[in-house]
Write an enzyme that holds these catalytic residues in place. Structure first.
Site, mmCIF file in Angstrom:
data_model
loop_
_atom_site.group_PDB
_atom_site.id
_atom_site.type_symbol
_atom_site.label_atom_id
_atom_site.label_comp_id
_atom_site.label_asym_id
_atom_site.label_seq_id
_atom_site.Cartn_x
_atom_site.Cartn_y
_atom_site.Cartn_z
ATOM 1 N N GLY A 1 -6.498 1.126 -7.391
ATOM 2 C CA GLY A 1 -5.982 1.074 -6.039
ATOM 3 C C GLY A 1 -7.053 0.720 -5.022
ATOM 4 O O GLY A 1 -8.214 0.507 -5.370
ATOM 5 N N ASP A 2 -6.648 0.605 -3.778
ATOM 6 C CA ASP A 2 -7.563 0.326 -2.655
ATOM 7 C C ASP A 2 -8.232 -1.039 -2.762
ATOM 8 O O ASP A 2 -9.320 -1.249 -2.232
ATOM 9 C CB ASP A 2 -8.650 1.415 -2.555
ATOM 10 N N LYS B 1 -4.721 -4.994 -1.045
ATOM 11 C CA LYS B 1 -3.442 -5.693 -1.190
ATOM 12 C C LYS B 1 -2.780 -5.975 0.146
ATOM 13 O O LYS B 1 -2.201 -7.050 0.356
ATOM 14 C CB LYS B 1 -2.510 -4.850 -2.077
ATOM 15 N N LYS C 1 -3.986 -6.596 3.087
ATOM 16 C CA LYS C 1 -4.559 -7.747 3.780
ATOM 17 C C LYS C 1 -4.034 -9.056 3.193
ATOM 18 O O LYS C 1 -3.638 -9.963 3.934
ATOM 19 C CB LYS C 1 -6.091 -7.721 3.683
ATOM 20 N N GLY D 1 -1.936 3.204 1.116
ATOM 21 C CA GLY D 1 -2.526 2.964 2.425
ATOM 22 C C GLY D 1 -2.944 1.514 2.508
ATOM 23 O O GLY D 1 -4.028 1.148 2.072
ATOM 24 N N HIS D 2 -2.051 0.661 2.998
ATOM 25 C CA HIS D 2 -2.331 -0.772 3.062
ATOM 26 C C HIS D 2 -2.867 -1.111 4.447
ATOM 27 O O HIS D 2 -2.156 -1.008 5.448
ATOM 28 C CB HIS D 2 -1.075 -1.578 2.728
ATOM 29 N N THR E 1 -2.416 13.322 -3.883
ATOM 30 C CA THR E 1 -2.490 13.188 -2.429
ATOM 31 C C THR E 1 -1.618 14.224 -1.726
ATOM 32 O O THR E 1 -1.591 14.285 -0.496
ATOM 33 C CB THR E 1 -2.040 11.781 -1.983
ATOM 34 N N GLN F 1 -0.834 1.159 -4.979
ATOM 35 C CA GLN F 1 -1.809 1.725 -5.916
ATOM 36 C C GLN F 1 -2.408 0.610 -6.786
ATOM 37 O O GLN F 1 -2.532 -0.506 -6.325
ATOM 38 C CB GLN F 1 -1.199 2.854 -6.755
ATOM 39 N N LYS G 1 -13.949 -8.021 -0.917
ATOM 40 C CA LYS G 1 -15.181 -7.314 -0.572
ATOM 41 C C LYS G 1 -16.444 -7.886 -1.211
ATOM 42 O O LYS G 1 -17.388 -7.157 -1.488
ATOM 43 C CB LYS G 1 -15.044 -5.821 -0.895
ATOM 44 N N GLY G 2 -16.470 -9.194 -1.423
ATOM 45 C CA GLY G 2 -17.711 -9.821 -1.867
ATOM 46 C C GLY G 2 -18.823 -9.635 -0.846
ATOM 47 O O GLY G 2 -20.006 -9.570 -1.200
ATOM 48 N N ASP G 3 -18.436 -9.499 0.433
ATOM 49 C CA ASP G 3 -19.422 -9.318 1.502
ATOM 50 C C ASP G 3 -20.176 -8.001 1.380
ATOM 51 O O ASP G 3 -21.316 -7.881 1.841
ATOM 52 C CB ASP G 3 -18.726 -9.373 2.857
ATOM 53 N N SER H 1 -12.283 -12.812 -0.335
ATOM 54 C CA SER H 1 -12.279 -12.161 0.966
ATOM 55 C C SER H 1 -13.716 -11.839 1.364
ATOM 56 O O SER H 1 -14.487 -11.314 0.556
ATOM 57 C CB SER H 1 -11.447 -10.883 0.919
#
Length: 427
Positions: free
Chosen positions: A12-13, A16, A18, A40-41, A129, A224, A331-333, A412
């Site tokens: 998850g996280d 998706k 975005k 949590g999108h 959760t 998820q 998250k390559g950045d 991204s």
């Protein structure tokens, strides 16, 4: 028209929300097919951050239909909170949001049951959760649940009372210290139910079928991640629904032969929230850097995410189970500045080297085997074209494509919808 799927391939996280937001312009309908408000999108555009829990991530686009499918479980109170925030932003959700009559409803007592069950486990907690999702799916499979369509029946409150009374007796059975005021919770719940009843309820499987027949394009949005799938995830540290591609068929009523592209989303590294095994988890400065730079905190719970190197064994497994046709790397950045990166390409499992995802990945059984690759130093966040990506990042991407045998079509480079680079045309 085939239904395209968008799925998370890790725990998850992955980002998706975005990507759904980015791709929505290509589709007429965005449909959530499983999970509940534990999702949590996060979407970022025009300098603002938006977090959705149940509502599909296409809701901010005019002229698009957003469908909450039958496989989703809905907490009316959380749902109302999302609607209130949309109203504040002048989003006319009543025109664009429809809900399956077959979706199940999370009751206040489901949340209390969740808390009682988790408290009773002591150190063996699974990291719930505490949103009542597990107990709601248990009632669904136990054929006790209350569905959205039941709200249209004259006796739905009697059905509610019978189930809530049953839940209270179960809470007492756990014999843990859970303090609650059910009357207060019910007051809030019934107010939210009235708001829910103001929306359009549909027979979603017929709606989707007719939409396909008329040539409308549909994107099914998962919640998820694949490694949290109730069957194929790291059980029992999983969610309560099928997060994999098959879940879209049962969660929307779509036939398997109607599935088109399967977009799989993964981070350039790996994260996990809550309990459960995590072979590539880092406890050093590298892990701390990923957490800090990546702002790795749960969008729903705020819990810190555990961080580690990319696990290709797990990623290959997720691609295989889902039939992924295109990959999207997020998250390559965050990895900018690492001199060397590690990628887990195999496991040492009970003394034997394996390249498949085994039944048990507990730490005593698994030792990750790493391949080292060069990192990149450049700041990626201002880049907008594939030609701008540094050589070391392209080498990393090409290494992953070769290992996974699937093209990485999107990279991204930041949280904003504009920070999205298309490496090639989507099919």
């Amino acid at each position: 028209m085939a239904v395209d799927l968008l799925l998370g391939l890790q725990w998850g996280d992955e980002g998706k929300g975005k990507i759904v937001d980015v791709l929505t312009s290509n589709y007429n309908i965005i449909a959530r097919f499983q999970g509940g408000p534990n999702a949590g999108h996060t979407l970022v555009f025009n300098g603002k951050k938006h977090v959705l829990h149940t509502i599909p991530s296409g809701i901010f686009h005019e002229g698009k239909t957003n469908l909450v499918g039958n496989g989703v479980v809905i907490d009316p109170v959380i749902f109302k909170g999302e609607l209130d925030k949309l109203e504040e932003q002048d989003v006319d959700y009543r025109k664009s949001l429809v809900i399956s009559r077959k979706a199940h409803i999370i009751l206040p007592t489901h949340r209390l049951l969740d808390a009682a069950s988790e408290a009773s486990k002591g150190k063996a907690k699974i990291g719930s959760t505490l949103k009542g999702i597990g107990p709601t799916y248990m009632d669904k499979t136990g054929r006790n649940g209350i569905r959205v369509g039941d709200l249209e029946l004259s006796d739905w409150k009697e059905r509610y009372r019978a189930l809530a009374d049953k839940h209270e007796s179960m809470i007492a059975f756990y014999d843990v210290d859970i303090e609650y005021n059910l009357k207060e919770l019910e007051t809030e719940f019934f107010k939210a139910i009235d708001v829910l009843k103001s929306l359009k309820f549909i027979d979603s499987e017929e709606y989707v079928y007719q939409a396909q027949k008329s040539g409308k394009t549909i994107l099914a949005e998962g919640a998820q991640g694949s490694l949290l799938d109730i069957d194929f995830g790291t059980y029992p540290f999983v969610t309560s629904s099928n997060t994999t591609a098959a879940g879209a068929c049962t969660g929307l009523g779509v036939a398997p032969n109607q599935i088109g592209e399967v977009f799989g989303i993964f981070k350039a590294y790996t994260t996990r929230v809550g309990s459960g095994p995590f072979p590539t988890e880092l406890f050093d400065e590298d892990g701390e850097t990923m957490s800090r730079v990546g702002n790795e905190f749960g969008a729903t719970t705020g819990r810190p995410r555990r961080c580690g190197w990319l696990d290709l064994v797990a990623l290959k497994y997720a691609c295989q189970v889902n039939g992924v046709t295109q990959l999207m790397m997020m998250k390559g950045d965050v990895l900018s500045g690492f001199k060397t990166l590690k990628v887990c390409t195999a496991y040492k499992y009970k003394g034997e080297v394996i390249e498949h995802f085994p039944y048990n990945i507990d730490p005593e059984n698994i030792e990750p085997i790493y391949t080292e690759v060069s990192g990149w130093q450049e700041d990626l966040t201002g880049m907008s074209e594939a030609s701008q990506l540094p050589k070391s990042l392209n080498d990393y991407i090409e290494f992953l494509e070769k290992e996974l045998e699937i093209p990485i079509t999107i990279v991204s480079v930041g949280p904003d919808r504009k920070q999205t680079i298309f490496r090639q045309q989507l099919a």
